[in-house]
Design a protein around this motif. Structure first.
Motif, PDB file in Angstrom:
ATOM      1  N   GLY A 107      66.620   4.888  58.640  1.00 42.54           N
ATOM      2  CA  GLY A 107      68.059   4.762  58.728  1.00 42.54           C
ATOM      3  C   GLY A 107      68.552   5.322  60.042  1.00 42.54           C
ATOM      4  O   GLY A 107      67.775   5.768  60.891  1.00 42.54           O
ATOM      5  N   GLU A 108      69.885   5.321  60.209  1.00 42.15           N
ATOM      6  CA  GLU A 108      70.492   5.800  61.453  1.00 42.15           C
ATOM      7  C   GLU A 108      70.511   7.318  61.542  1.00 42.15           C
ATOM      8  O   GLU A 108      70.706   7.881  62.608  1.00 42.15           O
ATOM      9  CB  GLU A 108      71.920   5.262  61.578  1.00 42.15           C
ATOM     10  N   TRP A 111      73.508  13.514  61.458  1.00 42.69           N
ATOM     11  CA  TRP A 111      73.501  14.587  62.437  1.00 42.69           C
ATOM     12  C   TRP A 111      74.113  15.831  61.796  1.00 42.69           C
ATOM     13  O   TRP A 111      75.276  15.831  61.422  1.00 42.69           O
ATOM     14  CB  TRP A 111      74.328  14.199  63.668  1.00 42.69           C
TER      15      TRP A 111
ATOM     16  N   GLN B  37      63.733   4.330  69.938  1.00 50.44           N
ATOM     17  CA  GLN B  37      64.914   5.066  69.507  1.00 50.44           C
ATOM     18  C   GLN B  37      65.900   5.168  70.643  1.00 50.44           C
ATOM     19  O   GLN B  37      65.575   5.653  71.727  1.00 50.44           O
ATOM     20  CB  GLN B  37      64.523   6.466  69.014  1.00 50.44           C
ATOM     21  N   GLY B  40      71.226   8.856  69.760  1.00 52.89           N
ATOM     22  CA  GLY B  40      72.134   8.941  68.630  1.00 52.89           C
ATOM     23  C   GLY B  40      71.836   8.004  67.479  1.00 52.89           C
ATOM     24  O   GLY B  40      72.615   7.936  66.521  1.00 52.89           O
ATOM     25  N   GLU B  41      70.711   7.301  67.557  1.00 48.65           N
ATOM     26  CA  GLU B  41      70.382   6.353  66.506  1.00 48.65           C
ATOM     27  C   GLU B  41      69.017   6.650  65.900  1.00 48.65           C
ATOM     28  O   GLU B  41      68.248   7.439  66.430  1.00 48.65           O
ATOM     29  CB  GLU B  41      70.411   4.925  67.056  1.00 48.65           C
ATOM     30  N   GLY B  42      68.734   5.995  64.776  1.00 46.69           N
ATOM     31  CA  GLY B  42      67.435   6.167  64.157  1.00 46.69           C
ATOM     32  C   GLY B  42      66.386   5.303  64.830  1.00 46.69           C
ATOM     33  O   GLY B  42      66.707   4.362  65.557  1.00 46.69           O
TER      34      GLY B  42
END
Lengths: 115, 112
Positions: A107-108, A111, B37, B40-42
């Protein structure tokens, strides 16, 4: 089909607090894994759940716990937060099981900043 | 934590050049995965390798599973600016635990 979805995307917590991160795997995937990625490093394995049972645990303290629900979604919980817990927390899903090739999708991430 | 040895750590190349990066391990893996990657992303899966000696392509990307099962490489041909990012190799020792072991990453920068 939707990919791996995680929530929240960003959050700030204070030292000593507790946090819960959530993950929904890709439809049809029964395995969920959690990883911690600190800045400048590759992800580190925390847990894997398959069919609602813990199948693997990385080298993380007992403050970290997780569970998987009947719909295969998962939660990662971290108690007594430390500054060093600040990181990107990634959830990954796969079909898993002996009949499937293990292709793992992420997934993303969520944070987490601990102040 | 346990990591694979990934090299080079970073690369700065001209657009159109080919790129090669590799990962080595002291342990045997049953699966090798390559991810990209962006900040800020997966990680996004690029190529998956399941068999020693396997050579697999995905567009301009080609990856191979080493015969010894202890290494893998990724090649990118004719690089373009959108190839910029961090590339990670990851090995899976036990097919049923989902415990991926990652390399340290290769940061790729492409100059137009």
């Amino acid at each position: 089909d939707a990919g791996v979805t995680q929530s929240p995307t960003h959050l700030i917590k204070t030292r000593g607090q507790h946090v819960t991160l959530r993950c929904s795997p890709i439809s049809g995937h029964k395995s969920v894994s959690w990883y911690q990625q600190v800045l400048g490093q590759g992800p580190q394995f925390i847990f894997q759940y398959y069919e609602k049972e813990e199948r693997g645990r990385g080298n993380f303290p007992d403050r970290f716990s997780a569970r998987q629900f009947p719909n295969y979604s998962s939660e990662l919980n971290v108690n007594a937060l430390l500054l060093g817990d600040s990181a990107l927390y990634l959830c990954a899903s796969s079909r898993a099981g002996p009949r499937f090739r293990n292709t793992i999708y992420f997934g993303e991430g969520s944070w987490l900043t601990v102040v | 934590g346990q990591q694979l040895n990934q090299s080079p750590q970073s690369m700065f190349i001209q657009e159109g050049e080919d790129v090669s990066m590799n990962c080595t391990s002291s342990s045997i893996f049953n699966t090798w995965l390559w991810y990209k990657q962006d900040p800020g992303e997966g990680p996004v899966l690029l190529i998956a390798l399941y068999k020693a000696g396997e050579l697999t392509s995905n567009g301009r990307l080609t990856a191979q599973f080493g015969i010894t099962r202890k290494d893998s490489f990724l090649n990118i041909s004719a690089s373009i600016p959108s190839d910029v990012g961090i590339y990670f190799c990851a090995g899976l020792a036990d097919g049923n635990t989902g415990k991926l072991i990652f390399g340290q990453g290769t940061t790729l920068q492409v100059k137009p």
